[in-house]
Every structure is written in structure tokens, then in C-alpha cells.
Design an enzyme around this catalytic site. Structure first.
Site, PDB file in Angstrom:
ATOM      1  N   ASP A  38       1.106  -1.941   3.879  1.00  0.00           N
ATOM      2  CA  ASP A  38       2.469  -2.210   4.569  1.00  0.00           C
ATOM      3  C   ASP A  38       2.320  -3.657   5.126  1.00  0.00           C
ATOM      4  O   ASP A  38       1.965  -3.868   6.074  1.00  0.00           O
ATOM      5  CB  ASP A  38       2.635  -1.008   5.563  1.00  0.00           C
ATOM      6  CG  ASP A  38       4.037  -1.283   5.968  1.00  0.00           C
ATOM      7  OD1 ASP A  38       4.671  -2.431   6.075  1.00  0.00           O
ATOM      8  OD2 ASP A  38       4.635  -0.372   6.660  1.00  0.00           O
ATOM      9  N   HIS A  39       3.140  -4.411   4.458  1.00  0.00           N
ATOM     10  CA  HIS A  39       2.785  -5.791   4.906  1.00  0.00           C
ATOM     11  C   HIS A  39       3.160  -6.042   6.166  1.00  0.00           C
ATOM     12  O   HIS A  39       2.929  -7.218   6.865  1.00  0.00           O
ATOM     13  CB  HIS A  39       3.254  -6.830   3.776  1.00  0.00           C
ATOM     14  CG  HIS A  39       5.085  -6.786   3.675  1.00  0.00           C
ATOM     15  ND1 HIS A  39       5.715  -6.037   3.106  1.00  0.00           N
ATOM     16  CD2 HIS A  39       5.711  -7.794   4.600  1.00  0.00           C
ATOM     17  CE1 HIS A  39       6.938  -6.255   3.285  1.00  0.00           C
ATOM     18  NE2 HIS A  39       7.049  -7.354   4.184  1.00  0.00           N
ATOM     19  N   GLU A  81      18.650  -7.549   8.569  1.00  0.00           N
ATOM     20  CA  GLU A  81      18.562  -8.483   7.587  1.00  0.00           C
ATOM     21  C   GLU A  81      20.086  -9.175   7.150  1.00  0.00           C
ATOM     22  O   GLU A  81      21.012  -8.265   7.361  1.00  0.00           O
ATOM     23  CB  GLU A  81      18.100  -7.977   6.154  1.00  0.00           C
ATOM     24  CG  GLU A  81      16.534  -7.548   6.289  1.00  0.00           C
ATOM     25  CD  GLU A  81      16.300  -7.015   4.749  1.00  0.00           C
ATOM     26  OE1 GLU A  81      15.646  -7.602   4.282  1.00  0.00           O
ATOM     27  OE2 GLU A  81      16.556  -5.689   4.819  1.00  0.00           O
ATOM     28  N   LYS A 130       3.543   0.503  -0.913  1.00  0.00           N
ATOM     29  CA  LYS A 130       4.455   1.445  -0.543  1.00  0.00           C
ATOM     30  C   LYS A 130       5.806   1.318  -1.738  1.00  0.00           C
ATOM     31  O   LYS A 130       5.624   0.251  -2.375  1.00  0.00           O
ATOM     32  CB  LYS A 130       5.090   1.075   0.825  1.00  0.00           C
ATOM     33  CG  LYS A 130       6.207  -0.038   0.779  1.00  0.00           C
ATOM     34  CD  LYS A 130       6.889  -0.315   2.043  1.00  0.00           C
ATOM     35  CE  LYS A 130       7.839  -1.280   2.161  1.00  0.00           C
ATOM     36  NZ  LYS A 130       9.172  -1.046   1.267  1.00  0.00           N
ATOM     37  N   HIS A 172       7.943   0.589   7.790  1.00  0.00           N
ATOM     38  CA  HIS A 172       7.662  -0.546   8.565  1.00  0.00           C
ATOM     39  C   HIS A 172       8.099  -0.139   9.902  1.00  0.00           C
ATOM     40  O   HIS A 172       7.409  -0.514  11.053  1.00  0.00           O
ATOM     41  CB  HIS A 172       8.904  -1.660   8.271  1.00  0.00           C
ATOM     42  CG  HIS A 172       8.509  -2.177   6.838  1.00  0.00           C
ATOM     43  ND1 HIS A 172       7.247  -2.382   6.192  1.00  0.00           N
ATOM     44  CD2 HIS A 172       9.643  -2.800   6.041  1.00  0.00           C
ATOM     45  CE1 HIS A 172       7.430  -2.918   5.155  1.00  0.00           C
ATOM     46  NE2 HIS A 172       8.624  -3.186   4.898  1.00  0.00           N
ATOM     47  N   LYS A 226       1.484  -8.766   9.801  1.00  0.00           N
ATOM     48  CA  LYS A 226       1.915  -9.969  10.602  1.00  0.00           C
ATOM     49  C   LYS A 226       1.106 -10.226  11.693  1.00  0.00           C
ATOM     50  O   LYS A 226       0.960  -9.296  12.577  1.00  0.00           O
ATOM     51  CB  LYS A 226       3.495  -9.564  10.519  1.00  0.00           C
ATOM     52  CG  LYS A 226       4.480  -9.670   9.332  1.00  0.00           C
ATOM     53  CD  LYS A 226       5.673  -9.483   9.373  1.00  0.00           C
ATOM     54  CE  LYS A 226       6.588  -9.353   8.454  1.00  0.00           C
ATOM     55  NZ  LYS A 226       6.895 -10.856   7.984  1.00  0.00           N
ATOM     56  N   ARG A 261       0.614  -5.498 -19.625  1.00  0.00           N
ATOM     57  CA  ARG A 261       0.768  -4.840 -21.208  1.00  0.00           C
ATOM     58  C   ARG A 261       0.797  -6.414 -21.882  1.00  0.00           C
ATOM     59  O   ARG A 261       0.428  -6.072 -23.221  1.00  0.00           O
ATOM     60  CB  ARG A 261       2.370  -4.472 -21.307  1.00  0.00           C
ATOM     61  CG  ARG A 261       2.318  -2.746 -21.232  1.00  0.00           C
ATOM     62  CD  ARG A 261       3.704  -2.366 -21.280  1.00  0.00           C
ATOM     63  NE  ARG A 261       4.378  -3.073 -20.417  1.00  0.00           N
ATOM     64  CZ  ARG A 261       5.704  -2.677 -19.855  1.00  0.00           C
ATOM     65  NH1 ARG A 261       6.108  -1.499 -20.513  1.00  0.00           N
ATOM     66  NH2 ARG A 261       6.563  -3.334 -19.023  1.00  0.00           N
ATOM     67  N   LYS A 291      21.108  -3.923   6.252  1.00  0.00           N
ATOM     68  CA  LYS A 291      21.394  -5.154   5.364  1.00  0.00           C
ATOM     69  C   LYS A 291      22.759  -5.734   5.712  1.00  0.00           C
ATOM     70  O   LYS A 291      23.715  -4.919   6.115  1.00  0.00           O
ATOM     71  CB  LYS A 291      21.137  -4.923   4.032  1.00  0.00           C
ATOM     72  CG  LYS A 291      19.841  -4.473   3.559  1.00  0.00           C
ATOM     73  CD  LYS A 291      19.592  -4.519   2.222  1.00  0.00           C
ATOM     74  CE  LYS A 291      18.192  -4.432   1.721  1.00  0.00           C
ATOM     75  NZ  LYS A 291      17.512  -5.558   1.949  1.00  0.00           N
TER      76      LYS A 291
END
Lengths: 503, 316
Positions: free
Chosen positions: A195-196, A234, A166, A258, A200, A59, A354
Site C-alpha cells: 500500500d504505497h 483529490e 492492492k 489507505h 510515505k 506478453r 474526488k
């Protein structure tokens, strides 16, 4: 490119053909943190094609010069390689900006004109890869804009691709709807879903580990494997993303994409070749064999106040952007069964959360005990089953637990670890996942991108949970920040006379 | 008089002291054996290996000739390979011993870690008639030389490979990988690729001090294009660049001129007729990185071997 006799493959990398990369959301968080730094590193490694340009779209009304200055600042903060004047000057020439809202026809008209001009100046040969680095609600708007303007249309010798991030919908119907939207302008072969995790190195290495070594595949089945544990933990909380997390939860944020993608690498049958479709076919079949998750096989949890990494941590419901009475799960433990010849009756236990004690992603394959132990109970009391652990992050590597005799005059067996660490064997710093995936998409190699059938399958697997939670309500089990999750998760495995590993 | 067992004990102790809780973690990549008659070069090599951040050898045995018994100075260097990664150690043993005879080479053979490829770093022109070289070559999987420092090395590498049945490589070749990639981009499109067989002339400017990189680039262009270009190689002065570094490559092909210029370290310009001038990242890595990169390769580099066969004459 394939006809260039100067390109030998021994030291030189395979460089994609000419193309322009258009990033919708070019000033957004992902673009500044990951995408543009990834392109900068590809430039430094001379992996961008000679005919290359990047166009950011958003924008803001900005000039190319302003956009370049802002990207330099972001790259200086987030690039894995330092930004230097000499290299940046060459790279920044490749960056351009088109300002406009995504729903305005003139945005696409301007974009088409700029792509034409840039294509001539930079030699991008009319090839364009559109990266939709925007919230999913914007996907249909942009796809329509690209479709209506003709920008999505491929012609002989000229590709047009769409890369989408995603989440691919929030349930099976919305995923199907999104897919239908995307396919209004793009064919499946033009679509790359990122999907990162699949970028890997260590995830990709699961295939090499399984299918390039003779010793593992013969025991990679229900006859020798007792169960598999996949952990994505995590230590951080929602880190200011409370609003996003309230809509996603651990199920949509981690499990549906993932974890199930990693599972597909572990569970798939050997592909006939490393060709993208062959690999994706097998991964898709593995997911298609998974039973849907039932509420009775799943524990959901939410962190309460506690201590994390030595500091006091507030509970999820006290995080910014989170409703005080939120029932959104920050933790999932699940027992998943795969109905096929290889894995029948072999549970896959999935665990993600988490505010757990540490950041770990790993796949642990626990083998069955020997059928008969010819040692006294006292000698083998400390013996535990063999476990093969594929560590995806951090300290990427592989370890194997096995029994060994404790040095002494009597026979006493203790479990020891044989450890392989990636960075002691291959000390080169691995490329960032986004570098790998951007390069793959520019080359048109879809191996590491989930196909829509895999996305549908993963939504099918988690769908009963979503329905049940919506229909029956019932909150998550609370667990203290810094713990390994609620007790109910331990009970889930205890029912099967098993227990969670402590990664 | 030192023994391999004593050196191994000392290394184990040093690993424990240096790495603390991570004692025993060392790379499992390669054994590196380096030999230099000049003790100053041996010292430099030791420092380079100790500073390597990536591609570290598991054990480096750096030898130089000196009269008397074999002496050894073991050292261990430990650091994380990546930020936040595991601490990994590299062992370096500085050895001195008689430059002739078998004492040094037998010590080196005893100290090699098992089942790892052995890289022999011999920077000066390999002396085919010298037993020390022959014995070390017999232990090696791959010979790494540096013809930028010793330009005459280039002229003997082919015979070394044949006589010792060794895979050979040259850091001068490693240095021009970036140049080769940038030159290759010119011919990525089919239109220009079609011009390559009519490569008529290659003009190269390099920083004075060594013409090895320039000769290798010409050899590579000649073999890859299957053409027989005429050549001009000119040494120039450039204070900001290392001796022997390439500065400019000009190709005449089918009546067109393509120019790659490196006005400063880190950046090259590419001038293709009818196209705007392009820039590309082109930074020649430091010596330690080049050595480290070379440790990645085990198989023969066919492009390098072919380039050796088509080298233009060197400067006299």
C-alpha cells in the site's frame, strides 16, 4: 553483508543482500511510471546490492535491448532524477525481459532458465522477489505458475518473495480467497502487500512523532481528544480510469486500504519495539477494535459538473468508461468508532473524495475544550479548540492551533497556528514511496506492508456498507465538482455538534 | 558602523520583499559560519550557499578579514525546496572585519539563530594558535574543512579535534563516500569479507592536485580491515575530473586483486576475480551539495576519526 567491516552505518545506507527482482507486468503502467524509475534511483544512490538483476515478464515478444530502450524512455519521463548516459549504461545492463503469457507453463520454464543464467552472471545468489504488477484477476494464475514451476520454493540461504499490489480482493470473501491462492505457493512471511501510502515519509513519521516525543502520547487518548478527522481529498476526477473506478469506488479505492492504514498508525498502542511484527501486531489490534461502518454513519457522494482548479469539470457520469446511470461513489464521509480503552466514545471521521477543492491528505486531532474558561464570552468568542494537524501531503508538516491574546489593551483571544514544515527542517528531497518499499521488501523488512490480518480487518470494517448498498440500493448524494462534498456529510458531523475542518 | 539589530532589521525586510506571501519562512536546520582570509574564497562560499537547493542553512555568516570596522552585507535567497513545495528562505550575511581581535567573532556570536547547531566551515588548515579560529570554534558544534584544497589540513585535524573539543570533518571525506560504498560492495559477500584482514596492498591513482582523498581512503581501509597494507599513491592527469578525485583503487587481498576504476565521471567499473566486470553509479557531487550533505551530520563520524589515525604520509 552483515559481516562486511567496510559497511559503517554513519554515512552508508544499509544495502539489501543479492537478489533478482522479477516484475510481472514489466511493461505496464506501474512498472514504467514507478517501479523501474524507483530501481533506477536506488541504483544511482548505490542502494541496490552488487548482485542484482531485474527481469520484466509480459506478453510482448521483446529482446532485452528493446526492453531497455523502452524503460529508458519511461525513466526519462518519470524518474525524479534525470537520466544520463553514463549512469543509464550501468543500470540498463541489469534489466532483462522474458516474453510469455502468464498462464503458459513455458513462460515459467523460460523464466527459471533466465533466472539461473542471470543469477550466475550477476551474482544474485538465487534470491528472487516476484512483483505482481498486474490486475488482481491475474494473481492466481501467476501464483499457480510460480508454485507449479518450483520458482516460489525457498531453500536454506535462498529467499523467494512475492510482492502484491492492492486491491487485495473486493470484499472479505474475495480477499480471503486471494489470500488462500497466494498461500498455495507462498508462506505469509514471503508475502509483501504494497500500500504505497505506507511508504510515505510522513505516514512513517506518525510513529516517530507519537512515540519518540514525551509531550504528545500522554494526551493521545479519549481524555483529551474530542475527535479525529482524516481527510484524503483529490481535486482531480477519475482521469481516464472510469472503468476501473466503476468497480472500485471511493470505498474500495481509498477507505478500505489507505485511510484505514493511516488510521491504524494514529490509533495503535505503542509497540514494544520497531520490529516489523511488533508494529504490525499493534496496527492489527487497532483495526480489530474498530466497529464495522454502518450505513447510518456513512454518507456517499458522487460529483456532478462544476468547476475544479478554475476549469469546468464534467460530472462523474459523463466521464469516459462510466455508466450514464452509475451509482458508484466518488466521495465517502464516515463516522468510525474504536472500541478500546484509549478511544472509547471518540469518533474518527473519515472523508475522501474526488473533485474536491484541493489535494490534501491530513490527520487532524481536535482536542477537548478547557473545562472552564476564565475569560469573558466577548474575549473568547473567536477561540476555537486546539487542533493538531499531521499533514501527509502536500506541504508535509505538523501544525498546532491554539489561542493567543490579540495585542491590545483589552483581553481578546484569537486562534493562531504554530506551523512546522518538513522541507524547512529536512530539506533533502524524500525518496519516492516505491523506492522505500522496494528496498524494504528486498531487505525482508515487512514493517510498512499490511499483513493479511490487517487486510481482513479492514474488509470487515467496510463490509456492512457493501452489503447494504448492494441490497438496498439507493444512489449517492450528488455534490458539485470543486465543492467539499454533499451537504449530508456536513449533517453527519452536525448530528454530533461538530463540523469538518477546511484543510 | 553596523550593529546586529540593524542587520536583523534588514534581513526581516529582505525576507518580506523576497519571499512575498511566504515572508518569514526560513529553514530551521543549522547556522553556518564560514571564515576565509582570502576574500575571493569568501565570495565563492557566499555564492555556493545561495545556490544550495537542499540542506540549506538557516543563516550563513560568511566572514573574511579586512582592516577597519566590521561591515555587513545581508542578503536573503528564497526558493521552493522541492517542486511545488513551500518557498523557503536562507539568509546570508557577508561580514568583513579585522582578522585579529574580537570584533568579527562577537558580531557573529550575536547573529547566530538560537538553539540551532553551528557548523564552522574553515577550508584552510585550522590555525590552532589564532584567536579568531579559537573563538569561532568555541561557538561551533562541528568543524568542516576541505583538505582537497589544502592537503596539509589532514595532518592537523586530529589535534584540532582534541584541543578544541570539536567534532571535525572534511569535505575530502564526504567526496569519497561514493567510493567507499562501491569498494564496500566487493566485500558484501562472506567469502570476500573473510579476505579483508589479509589486505596486503592498496594502490590508488588520483587526479593530480591533492592526495587527501587517496590518503583518507587508505586510512579507512586500514582501520576497517584491521590490516596493515602497503600503499602506493600515484597522481595522474585527468582533464575531465576535479583535482584530487580518485581514479582507480586496486586492492590485493589474500592473493586476489580487486580493482575499481572510474574511467569517467558518473560511472565506475568493479573487477572482482572470477566475476564479470560490474558497473556502478559513481558521481562526485558538486561542492555546494557536499557542503549541504555535511550539514546533515551532527554526531562524530567514528570511521573518519579512525581513518585520520591511520593516514599514510602525504606527498611532499
Amino acid at each position: 553483508m552483515d559481516t562486511n567491516p567496510l559497511r559503517d552505518t554513519f554515512r552508508m545506507h544499509r544495502v539489501p543482500g543479492p537478489c533478482a527482482v522479477v516484475i510481472f507486468g514489466g511493461l505496464g503502467d506501474l512498472a514504467g511510471r514507478k517501479l523501474v524509475p524507483a530501481l533506477y534511483n536506488l541504483y544511482l544512490r548505490r542502494l541496490l546490492p552488487a548482485g542484482f538483476a531485474m527481469v520484466g515478464v509480459g506478453r510482448r515478444d521483446a529482446t532485452d535491448t528493446e526492453y531497455r530502450a523502452e524503460m529508458r524512455e519511461r525513466c526519462a519521463r518519470f524518474s525524479r532524477t534525470p537520466v544520463t548516459d553514463a549512469e543509464w549504461e550501468g543500470f540498463e545492463e541489469l534489466l532483462h525481459w522474458v516474453g510469455g503469457t502468464f498462464d503458459a507453463t513455458e513462460t515459467y520454464t523460460t523464466l527459471a532458465r533466465r533466472l539461473e543464467e542471470i543469477g550466475v552472471a550477476r551474482g544474485t545468489a538465487g534470491n528472487v522477489m516476484f512483483y505482481l504488477s498486474v490486475p488482481p484477476s491475474q494473481f492466481p494464475v501467476i501464483v499457480d505458475g510460480l508454485g507449479d514451476s518450483g520458482l516460489a520454493r525457498e531453500e536454506p540461504g535462498r529467499f523467494r518473495r512475492a510482492v502484491i499490489e492492492k486491491p487485495f480482493g473486493h470484499d472479505l470473501p474475495s480477499s480471503a480467497a486471494l489470500d488462500a491462492e497466494v498461500h498455495r505457493a507462498f508462506k505469509e512471511s514471503q508475502v509483501f502487500r504494497i500500500d504505497h501510502y505506507l511508504g510515505k515519509e510522513t505516514v512513517q513519521n506518525i510513529l516517530v512523532f507519537r512515540f519518540a516525543n514525551g509531550i504528545f502520547e500522554p494526551v493521545w487518548n479519549r481524555n483529551f481528544i474530542d475527535h479525529v478527522q482524516i481527510t484524503v481529498s483529490e481535486s482531480i476526477g477519475v482521469e481516464g480510469r472510469g472503468k476501473f473506478y466503476e468497480e472500485a469506488g471511493a470505498l474500495r479505492d481509498i477507505v478500505q486500504n489507505h485511510m484505514l492504514q493511516v488510521l491504524s498508525f494514529v490509533a495503535m498502542e505503542p509497540p514494544s519495539s520497531f520490529d516489523a511484527e511488533a508494529v504490525r501486531d499493534e496496527r492489527g489490534k487497532a483495526l480489530a477494535s474498530c466497529r464495522p461502518l454502518l450505513p447510518s454513519d456513512v454518507v456517499r457522494g458522487q460529483y456532478s459538473a462544476g468547476f475544479s482548479d478554475g476549469d469546468a469539470a464534467k460530472g462523474y457520469r459523463n466521464e469516459d468508461g462510466v455508466a450514464p446511470g452509475s451509482d458508484v461513489e466518488t466521495y465517502i464521509a464516515a463516522r468510525l468508532m474504536i472500541d478500546n480503552w484509549r478511544w472509547a466514545d471518540t469518533p474518527f471521521y473519515l472523508r475522501t473524495g474526488k473533485r474536491l477543492p484541493k489535494r490534501v491528505t491530513e490527520v487532524a486531532i481536535q482536542f477537548k475544550r478547557v473545562p472552564h474558561l476564565p475569560f469573558s464570552y466577548a474575549a473568547a468568542e473567536q477561540l476555537e479548540p486546539n487542533v493538531l494537524v499531521l499533514r501527509i501531503q502536500p506541504n508535509e508538516g505538523i501544525s498546532l492551533r491554539f489561542g493567543a491574546k490579540v495585542p491590545s489593551e483589552r483581553v481578546q483571544i484569537r486562534t493562531v497556528n504554530m506551523d512546522f514544515q518538513y522541507d524547512t527542517a529536512f530539506s533533502a528531497a524524500p525518496a519516492e514511496a516505491y523506492e522505500t518499499l522496494l528496498l524494504d521488501a528486498m531487505r525482508g523488512d515487512g514493517t510498512n506492508f499490511p499483513r493479511q490480518d490487517a487486510v481482513n480487518q479492514s474488509w470487515r470494517i467496510v463490509e456492512p456498507l457493501q452489503e447494504s448498498w448492494t441490497r438496498l440500493g439507493g444512489g449517492p448524494h450528488l455534490y458539485e465538482a470543486g465543492s467539499w462534498g454533499p451537504e449530508a456529510a456536513d449533517e453527519l458531523l452536525a448530528r454530533d455538534r461538530r463540523r469538518w475542518r477546511r484543510p | 558602523m553596523t550593529t546586529p539589530a540593524a542587520i536583523e532589521r534588514e534581513l526581516a525586510e529582505l525576507r518580506g520583499k523576497t519571499a512575498g506571501d511566504h515572508a518569514g519562512t526560513r529553514t530551521h536546520i543549522v547556522d553556518l559560519v564560514a571564515y576565509a582570509d582570502d576574500p575571493a574564497i569568501a565570495t565563492e562560499l557566499g555564492e555556493v550557499v545561495a545556490m544550495m537547493r537542499h540542506h540549506r542553512p538557516s543563516r550563513a555568516l560568511i566572514a573574511s578579514g579586512a582592516p577597519g570596522d566590521v561591515t555587513a552585507e545581508p542578503a536573503v535567497f528564497c526558493s521552493p525546496m522541492q517542486e511545488g513545495g513551500a518557498i523557503v528562505c536562507c539568509e546570508i550575511v557577508r561580514l568583513t572585519g579585522p582578522p585579529a581581535g574580537d570584533a568579527l567573532t562577537s558580531m557573529i556570536a550575536s547573529l547566530l539563530l538560537p538553539d540551532l547547531p553551528v557548523f564552522l566551515l574553515w577550508l584552510s588548515p585550522p590555525p590552532l594558535d589564532r584567536p579568531t579560529f579559537h573563538n569561532l570554534a568555541a561557538l561551533a558544534t562541528r568543524l568542516v574543512t576541505d583538505s582537497t584544497r589544502f592537503p596539509t589540513t589532514l595532518d592537523v585535524l586530529g589535534s584540532v579535534a582534541r584541543q578544541e573539543h570539536l567534532v571535525v570533518t572534511d569535505l575530502a571525506w564526504t567526496k569519497i563516500t561514493g567510493w567507499r560504498e562501491v569498494v564496500a560492495t566487493i566485500f558484501d559477500d562472506a567469502e570476500h569479507a573473510a579476505l579483508l584482514p589479509s589486505l596486503e596492498h592498496v594502490a590508488i591513482q588520483h587526479v593530480a592536485g591533492s592526495d587527501a582523498q587517496a590518503r583518507l581512503l587508505v586510512g579507512w581501509l586500514a582501520t576497517a580491515s584491521r590490516a596493515t597494507p602497503t600503499t602506493s599513491i600515484e597522481a595522474v592527469t585527468h582533464e575531465d575530473m576535479r583535482p584530487g578525485s580518485l581514479v582507480r583503487v586496486e586492492l590485493t587481498c589474500g592473493g586476489h586483486r580487486f580493482i575499481v576504476d572510474r574511467p569517467s565521471e558518473g560511472m565506475a567499473t568493479i573487477d572482482v576475480p572470477g566475476r564479470p566486470i560490474r558497473r556502478a553509479a559513481l558521481r562526485v557531487p558538486p561542492f555546494g551539495t557536499l557542503v549541504g550533505e555535511e550539514l546533515e551530520f551532527l554526531a562524530p563520524d567514528r570511521a573518519f576519526e579512525a581513518a585520520l589515525e591511520r593516514l599514510p604520509p602525504g606527498a611532499r
